[in-house]
Scaffold this active site. Structure first.
Site: not given
Ligand code: MG
Ligand code: NAI
Length: 372
Positions: A141, A211, A244, A268
């Site tokens: 982001y 990850k 994951d 998120d």
């Molecule tokens: Mg969201």
């Protein structure tokens, strides 16, 4: 003079519906606050070419906290089409106001509690009680994106051995680059916030989500900083999970987890997953928290198809108001509001459509008020 100044940013779509309902509840609690309206959202992009006008930014500099509803964002082409003709072609770029707000005010903690309130027919399992800490200012982001790719960057990529040999002779408008940027400082402070929360609230365990086996540079750095922080909290169990795998394990064994901490994008994603385990978007509440300011919101968007219908569930926003009360130091009031919300859910007399009922947004808020 009121004790608190609270910026009130309903935004658009159902943002207005859920914020009106939340105000009913706060007014019933007689919170000694002055609510200052702030313009934000799609309407202001169309009219002014800025969805987050300077006057709203100035307002946020002078308040104790803010409540935010939701805003509509549209793809670039649609956005340009709706801009007033005089502003078109001036090179204005639509950027998400909420992402800008988080970065501008350094609201680096995104705190998302996901609790299964007893009797909610949408609970995956009764008793789930997870808390997600999402880093809120960097990672994918960061806004470092290239499309088309500038020649200088293409040249650098072309010199790398793997995997960019694939792109070596490709025209620069045939691929795009979004950079994941994670700092030691950004990683350290979000993980510390998660551990501090665990310590304060007697939580047994913090899970670091990453990850790092594949995304070695950035997630590797995040994991390394997280491990250092964990050493300062020997009384709290710390484990690590790939992003994951955690999606599977959370659904399979939700009671094996407690507090989770993750870089921005993974946070998120897992917070939406965790919200769905305790009732879905109508129950997901969120706090964007920095040193000076905190902005509280439901995690859902503006759901335009339900806008203005007084139909959607206001509980996510009401629980966000509970988080705001806690942050302001009004712990008693926060606990009282949570008890009333929980009692209205358990009672089950009033339910919005997502919970299988046909009551309105206002009726749901009034059902909560009845327990205050
Ligand atoms: Mg969201
Ligand atoms: P959304 O969260 O607005 O809605 C998806 C669906 O979830 C809705 O159609 C509805 O069925 C359900 N839903 C959402 N909130 C609910 C509530 N309170 N009660 C009951 N059901 C609820 O996501 P969508 O449709 O992907 O996005 C719509 C717009 O919102 C887009 O323009 C998007 O960019 C924006 N958005 C804004 C956010 C924000 O303001 N923080 C966050 C996410 C999306």
């Amino acid at each position: 003079m009121s004790t608190y100044k609270i910026a009130w940013l309903p935004g658009d779509g159902i943002g207005k519906d859920v914020m009106d309902a939340t105000r009913l509840v706060l007014d019933r609690m007689h919170l000694d606050a002055e609510y200052l309206h702030g313009d934000i959202g799609w309407e202001f992009w169309c009219k002014e070419g800025d969805a987050f006008p300077q006057r709203t930014i100035d307002l946020l500099r002078h308040v104790d906290a803010a409540m935010f509803g939701a805003i509509t964002s549209k793809p670039v082409k649609a956005a340009e089409a709706e801009l007033i003709p005089e502003l078109r072609g001036k090179g204005l770029v639509y950027r998400s106001p909420i992402v800008r707000m988080r970065q501008m005010f350094d609201l680096y903690i995104c705190l998302r509690p996901c609790k299964a309130y007893a009797g909610n027919p949408l609970n995956l399992k009764e008793g789930i009680d997870l808390v997600v800490f999402r880093e809120n200012t960097e990672d994918l982001y960061a806004g470092v994106e290239f499309s088309p790719v500038p020649k200088e960057l293409a040249d650098v990529l072309g010199k790398l051995s793997r995997p960019f040999h694939v792109f070596k002779d490709m025209p620069t408008d045939q691929y795009a680059v979004s950079c994941k940027v994670n700092s030691k400082k950004g990683s350290e402070r979000i993980v510390r916030a998660a551990f501090e929360f665990a310590k304060k609230h007697n939580r047994r365990k913090v899970t670091i989500v990453h990850k790092a086996n594949v995304v070695r540079a950035t997630d590797g750095l995040f994991l390394e900083e997280a491990r250092k922080v964990a050493r300062d909290y020997p009384g709290i169990q710390c484990d690590e999970a790939n992003v994951d795998a955690i999606c599977m394990w959370l659904l399979k064994n939700p009671f094996s987890y407690d507090v989770l901490v993750a870089p921005n994008l993974y946070g998120d994603i897992i917070s939406d997953l965790a919200a769905q385990m305790v009732g879905g978007l109508g129950f997901g509440c969120s706090g964007n928290i920095g040193q000076q300011l905190a902005v509280f919101e439901p995690s859902h968007g503006s759901a335009p198809k339900y806008a203005g219908q007084n139909k959607v569930n206001p509980i996510a926003t009401i629980l966000a108001a509970k988080m705001m009360l806690d942050w302001l130091g009004e712990k008693e009031k926060g606990a009282h509001l949570e008890r009333a919300t929980s009692a209205a859910i358990k009672e089950g007399r009033v339910r919005t459509y997502d919970m299988g009922g046909s009551n309105s947004t206002t009726e749901m808020a009034e059902a909560i008020c009845a327990h205050l």
